[in-house]
Design a protein around this motif. Structure first.
Motif, PDB file in Angstrom:
ATOM      1  N   GLU A 254       0.835  -1.211   0.000  1.00 55.69           N
ATOM      2  CA  GLU A 254       0.000   0.000   0.000  1.00 55.69           C
ATOM      3  C   GLU A 254       0.866   1.257   0.000  1.00 55.69           C
ATOM      4  OE1 GLU A 254      -3.146   0.412   2.856  1.00 55.69           O
ATOM      5  OE2 GLU A 254      -3.663  -1.710   2.717  1.00 55.69           O
ATOM      6  N   THR A 255       1.961   1.199   0.719  1.00 56.11           N
ATOM      7  CA  THR A 255       2.817   2.382   0.837  1.00 56.11           C
ATOM      8  C   THR A 255       3.597   2.612  -0.456  1.00 56.11           C
ATOM      9  OG1 THR A 255       2.910   1.834   3.176  1.00 56.11           O
ATOM     10  CG2 THR A 255       4.413   3.520   2.450  1.00 56.11           C
ATOM     11  N   VAL A 256       3.925   1.523  -1.154  1.00 57.30           N
ATOM     12  CA  VAL A 256       4.541   1.675  -2.485  1.00 57.30           C
ATOM     13  C   VAL A 256       3.501   2.290  -3.434  1.00 57.30           C
ATOM     14  CG1 VAL A 256       5.453   0.413  -4.494  1.00 57.30           C
ATOM     15  CG2 VAL A 256       6.246  -0.171  -2.204  1.00 57.30           C
ATOM     16  N   ALA A 257       2.254   1.824  -3.332  1.00 57.21           N
ATOM     17  CA  ALA A 257       1.191   2.362  -4.189  1.00 57.21           C
ATOM     18  C   ALA A 257       1.014   3.869  -3.943  1.00 57.21           C
ATOM     19  CB  ALA A 257      -0.111   1.613  -3.926  1.00 57.21           C
ATOM     20  N   LYS A 258       1.101   4.243  -2.680  1.00 60.23           N
ATOM     21  CA  LYS A 258       0.991   5.668  -2.333  1.00 60.23           C
ATOM     22  C   LYS A 258       2.092   6.466  -3.031  1.00 60.23           C
ATOM     23  CE  LYS A 258       0.834   8.087   2.038  1.00 60.23           C
ATOM     24  NZ  LYS A 258       1.082   7.782   3.459  1.00 60.23           N
ATOM     25  N   ARG A 259       3.301   5.917  -3.030  1.00 57.02           N
ATOM     26  CA  ARG A 259       4.420   6.594  -3.725  1.00 57.02           C
ATOM     27  C   ARG A 259       4.107   6.702  -5.231  1.00 57.02           C
ATOM     28  NH1 ARG A 259       5.280   6.301   0.890  1.00 57.02           N
ATOM     29  NH2 ARG A 259       7.044   6.073   2.251  1.00 57.02           N
ATOM     30  N   ALA A 260       3.514   5.633  -5.774  1.00 57.68           N
ATOM     31  CA  ALA A 260       3.230   5.589  -7.224  1.00 57.68           C
ATOM     32  C   ALA A 260       2.220   6.668  -7.626  1.00 57.68           C
ATOM     33  CB  ALA A 260       2.716   4.209  -7.614  1.00 57.68           C
ATOM     34  N   THR A 261       1.326   7.039  -6.716  1.00 57.83           N
ATOM     35  CA  THR A 261       0.339   8.081  -7.068  1.00 57.83           C
ATOM     36  C   THR A 261       1.049   9.405  -7.365  1.00 57.83           C
ATOM     37  OG1 THR A 261      -0.023   8.750  -4.777  1.00 57.83           O
ATOM     38  CG2 THR A 261      -1.518   7.074  -5.640  1.00 57.83           C
ATOM     39  N   GLY A 262       2.160   9.642  -6.707  1.00 55.86           N
ATOM     40  CA  GLY A 262       2.938  10.870  -6.946  1.00 55.86           C
ATOM     41  C   GLY A 262       3.581  10.897  -8.327  1.00 55.86           C
ATOM     42  N   PHE A 263       3.630   9.723  -8.966  1.00 53.05           N
ATOM     43  CA  PHE A 263       4.210   9.636 -10.311  1.00 53.05           C
ATOM     44  C   PHE A 263       3.112   9.449 -11.361  1.00 53.05           C
ATOM     45  CE2 PHE A 263       7.762   9.051  -7.612  1.00 53.05           C
ATOM     46  CZ  PHE A 263       8.893   9.354  -8.333  1.00 53.05           C
ATOM     47  N   ASP A 264       1.864   9.753 -10.952  1.00 51.85           N
ATOM     48  CA  ASP A 264       0.708   9.621 -11.857  1.00 51.85           C
ATOM     49  C   ASP A 264       0.637   8.250 -12.506  1.00 51.85           C
ATOM     50  OD1 ASP A 264      -0.141  12.333 -11.489  1.00 51.85           O
ATOM     51  OD2 ASP A 264       1.561  12.941 -12.747  1.00 51.85           O
ATOM     52  N   MET A 265       0.934   7.234 -11.737  1.00 46.38           N
ATOM     53  CA  MET A 265       0.927   5.879 -12.321  1.00 46.38           C
ATOM     54  C   MET A 265      -0.451   5.241 -12.203  1.00 46.38           C
ATOM     55  SD  MET A 265       4.544   4.429 -10.872  1.00 46.38           S
ATOM     56  CE  MET A 265       5.010   3.289 -12.171  1.00 46.38           C
ATOM     57  N   GLU A 266      -0.746   4.364 -13.125  1.00 48.72           N
ATOM     58  CA  GLU A 266      -1.938   3.537 -12.956  1.00 48.72           C
ATOM     59  C   GLU A 266      -1.525   2.390 -12.030  1.00 48.72           C
ATOM     60  OE1 GLU A 266      -5.028   0.778 -15.429  1.00 48.72           O
ATOM     61  OE2 GLU A 266      -3.633   2.005 -16.549  1.00 48.72           O
ATOM     62  N   ILE A 267      -2.372   2.110 -11.034  1.00 44.54           N
ATOM     63  CA  ILE A 267      -1.966   1.108 -10.042  1.00 44.54           C
ATOM     64  C   ILE A 267      -2.862  -0.127 -10.124  1.00 44.54           C
ATOM     65  CG2 ILE A 267      -1.610   0.660  -7.572  1.00 44.54           C
ATOM     66  CD1 ILE A 267      -1.409   3.813  -7.300  1.00 44.54           C
ATOM     67  N   LEU A 268      -2.242  -1.266 -10.404  1.00 47.51           N
ATOM     68  CA  LEU A 268      -2.936  -2.547 -10.374  1.00 47.51           C
ATOM     69  C   LEU A 268      -2.383  -3.319  -9.180  1.00 47.51           C
ATOM     70  CD1 LEU A 268      -2.627  -3.603 -14.147  1.00 47.51           C
ATOM     71  CD2 LEU A 268      -4.451  -2.237 -13.062  1.00 47.51           C
ATOM     72  N   TYR A 269      -3.207  -4.193  -8.610  1.00 46.60           N
ATOM     73  CA  TYR A 269      -2.655  -5.028  -7.539  1.00 46.60           C
ATOM     74  C   TYR A 269      -3.304  -6.392  -7.540  1.00 46.60           C
ATOM     75  CZ  TYR A 269      -6.669  -4.464  -4.338  1.00 46.60           C
ATOM     76  OH  TYR A 269      -7.909  -4.504  -3.749  1.00 46.60           O
TER      77      TYR A 269
ATOM     78  N   LYS B 272      -9.158  -8.536  -1.333  1.00 47.04           N
ATOM     79  CA  LYS B 272      -9.314  -7.218  -1.958  1.00 47.04           C
ATOM     80  C   LYS B 272      -9.284  -6.160  -0.870  1.00 47.04           C
ATOM     81  CE  LYS B 272     -12.004  -8.472  -5.983  1.00 47.04           C
ATOM     82  NZ  LYS B 272     -13.181  -8.212  -6.778  1.00 47.04           N
ATOM     83  N   LYS B 273      -8.873  -4.943  -1.236  1.00 44.85           N
ATOM     84  CA  LYS B 273      -8.790  -3.861  -0.255  1.00 44.85           C
ATOM     85  C   LYS B 273      -9.579  -2.650  -0.758  1.00 44.85           C
ATOM     86  CE  LYS B 273      -4.951  -5.299   2.263  1.00 44.85           C
ATOM     87  NZ  LYS B 273      -3.734  -4.884   2.954  1.00 44.85           N
ATOM     88  N   PRO B 274     -10.900  -2.686  -0.604  1.00 45.02           N
ATOM     89  CA  PRO B 274     -11.751  -1.633  -1.183  1.00 45.02           C
ATOM     90  C   PRO B 274     -11.403  -0.225  -0.701  1.00 45.02           C
ATOM     91  CG  PRO B 274     -13.067  -3.389  -0.181  1.00 45.02           C
ATOM     92  CD  PRO B 274     -11.656  -3.695   0.116  1.00 45.02           C
ATOM     93  N   GLU B 275     -11.073  -0.107   0.583  1.00 41.03           N
ATOM     94  CA  GLU B 275     -10.760   1.233   1.127  1.00 41.03           C
ATOM     95  C   GLU B 275      -9.510   1.816   0.464  1.00 41.03           C
ATOM     96  OE1 GLU B 275      -9.929   2.825   5.471  1.00 41.03           O
ATOM     97  OE2 GLU B 275     -11.451   1.241   5.410  1.00 41.03           O
ATOM     98  N   MET B 276      -8.474   0.965   0.371  1.00 42.06           N
ATOM     99  CA  MET B 276      -7.232   1.402  -0.263  1.00 42.06           C
ATOM    100  C   MET B 276      -7.473   1.715  -1.743  1.00 42.06           C
ATOM    101  SD  MET B 276      -4.655   0.216  -2.426  1.00 42.06           S
ATOM    102  CE  MET B 276      -5.195  -1.477  -2.562  1.00 42.06           C
ATOM    103  N   GLU B 277      -8.321   0.908  -2.400  1.00 47.16           N
ATOM    104  CA  GLU B 277      -8.628   1.134  -3.818  1.00 47.16           C
ATOM    105  C   GLU B 277      -9.194   2.531  -3.999  1.00 47.16           C
ATOM    106  OE1 GLU B 277     -11.054  -1.897  -5.713  1.00 47.16           O
ATOM    107  OE2 GLU B 277      -9.906  -3.493  -4.769  1.00 47.16           O
ATOM    108  N   GLN B 278     -10.094   2.880  -3.082  1.00 43.97           N
ATOM    109  CA  GLN B 278     -10.724   4.206  -3.159  1.00 43.97           C
ATOM    110  C   GLN B 278      -9.728   5.324  -2.909  1.00 43.97           C
ATOM    111  OE1 GLN B 278     -14.027   4.975  -0.656  1.00 43.97           O
ATOM    112  NE2 GLN B 278     -15.272   5.320  -2.490  1.00 43.97           N
ATOM    113  N   GLN B 279      -8.925   5.131  -1.874  1.00 40.52           N
ATOM    114  CA  GLN B 279      -7.955   6.177  -1.494  1.00 40.52           C
ATOM    115  C   GLN B 279      -6.899   6.418  -2.559  1.00 40.52           C
ATOM    116  OE1 GLN B 279      -6.200   4.975   2.192  1.00 40.52           O
ATOM    117  NE2 GLN B 279      -7.956   5.690   3.392  1.00 40.52           N
ATOM    118  N   LEU B 280      -6.397   5.314  -3.151  1.00 38.48           N
ATOM    119  CA  LEU B 280      -5.248   5.449  -4.050  1.00 38.48           C
ATOM    120  C   LEU B 280      -5.597   5.234  -5.524  1.00 38.48           C
ATOM    121  CD1 LEU B 280      -2.626   3.505  -1.893  1.00 38.48           C
ATOM    122  CD2 LEU B 280      -2.991   5.957  -1.949  1.00 38.48           C
ATOM    123  N   GLY B 281      -6.841   4.904  -5.767  1.00 37.47           N
ATOM    124  CA  GLY B 281      -7.254   4.656  -7.157  1.00 37.47           C
ATOM    125  C   GLY B 281      -6.641   3.386  -7.711  1.00 37.47           C
ATOM    126  N   ALA B 282      -6.375   2.414  -6.833  1.00 42.86           N
ATOM    127  CA  ALA B 282      -5.786   1.152  -7.296  1.00 42.86           C
ATOM    128  C   ALA B 282      -6.885   0.197  -7.755  1.00 42.86           C
ATOM    129  CB  ALA B 282      -4.985   0.515  -6.165  1.00 42.86           C
TER     130      ALA B 282
END
Ligand code: DGY
Length: 329
Positions: free
Chosen positions: A160-175, A180-190
């Motif tokens: 999750e913390t790597v995904a958070k870093r990826a948002t700063g690079f405008d990356m599309e995040i798949l996991y 499943k982690k619905p809350e994290m999906e919402q927060q980080l757009g994963a």
């Protein structure tokens, strides 16, 4: 008789002061050489607590022979080096160091991704070796990171913390993860996808899944051949999760573009290992959590866990949740 604690690596004295005041404490004398099996077996037989490293195999024999053993505190979040099932049967608490290392390990994982993508290590060596003769248009051209797709396999706290870093690079995040982690999906757009879809669609495949019988050799020859030719594979979990020969073959056949590896099947990796001969491999010596601040916090947590168990209390970070504290006599 004071409880006896054996520490399998030389640690800074300041870290163990609190334990020394109450208990008998002995440390293996080397910082960079692991304790020998013989010494570990002999010490475990006498010990009430073992303070261990991820390089120590805490097997059935150690756990069953250690009649006085109450706790094994491992200086790592991973605990694949410990036979947790036997520890539970023997009433031994197993403790690890989650949370305190999350950000630091995510930083290193993302750093490894950046180093592999932008050829940072290769470029730094190029300058130091005096090879830089002029600026040139395609000199050490790497791969972009921003706006690319990152696929994270093993979406625990570090994932999750790597995904958070990826948002700063405008990356599309798949996991891909067991749950499943619905809350994290919402927060980080994963987006949750199957393992196969992640492998096929990601530009960066980041392995953070723990080593278990199910994940051993998860990244097989077939999986590497399903990746994009431009894909970069990052492993910051455990070496045996990948088939190293298959990774080497995929890299040399041009099936994938590069790899960043902090962990290996056998550590330390032999310097003649074929993977180390490839310029598109960035190899690190398992330093995911290695910052001064975090390693200090991890040592403190191990000390707290050991002392809690020896005092008859619950440790802060218990792996075998079925374990119960000892009733004081
Ligand atoms: C651990 O602690 O298990 C990780 O390998 C971080 O380096």
């Amino acid at each position: 008789m004071k409880p006896y604690i054996y520490i399998t690596r030389k640690l800074p004295e300041a870290m163990i002061e609190a334990m020394q005041q109450k208990y008998e404490v002995k440390m293996w004398e080397h910082e960079d050489i692991p304790v020998s099996k013989e010494v570990l077996y002999a010490e475990a037989k006498k010990a009430d607590a073992l303070f261990t490293m991820l390089s120590d195999q805490i097997d059935e024999q150690i756990l069953t022979d250690g009649n006085r053993l109450k706790v094994v505190a491992n200086l790592a979040v991973g605990f694949d080096n410990i036979d947790v099932k036997t520890a539970s049967i023997e009433g031994v608490a197993v403790c690890n160091t989650p949370d305190v290392l999350t950000d630091t390990t995510a930083d290193l994982t993302f750093g490894l991704l950046m180093a592999a993508a932008r050829r940072i290590v290769e470029a730094a060596e190029y300058v130091k070796e005096g090879k830089w003769k002029s600026w040139s248009p395609m000199l050490l051209a790497g791969h972009d990171i921003h706006h690319k797709t990152i696929g994270i396999v093993g979406m625990g706290k570090i994932g999750e913390t790597v995904a958070k870093r990826a948002t700063g690079f405008d990356m599309e995040i798949l996991y891909h993860n067991r749950t499943k982690k619905p809350e994290m999906e919402q927060q980080l757009g994963a987006k949750y996808v199957s393992f196969e879809e992640l492998v096929e669609k990601s530009d960066f495949i980041v392995c953070l899944t723990p080593l278990t019988p199910e994940t051993k050799n998860l990244f097989s020859r077939e999986v590497f051949s399903g990746m994009k030719q431009s894909a970069i594979f990052i492993n910051a979990s455990r070496g045996p999760v990948i088939d190293e020969q298959a990774l080497f073959d995929a890299l040399t056949a041009g099936e994938i573009a590069g790899a960043g590896l902090d962990v290996f099947e056998r550590e330390p990796i032999n310097r003649d290992h074929p993977l180390l001969s490839l310029p598109n491999v960035v190899a690190l010596p398992h330093i995911g959590s290695s910052s001064v601040e975090t390693r200090t916090a991890m040592m403190k947590l191990c000390v707290e866990n050991i002392m809690a168990v020896l005092e008859g209390n619950m440790p802060k970070t218990l792996v075998n949740k079925d374990w119960k504290p000892f009733v004081k006599a």
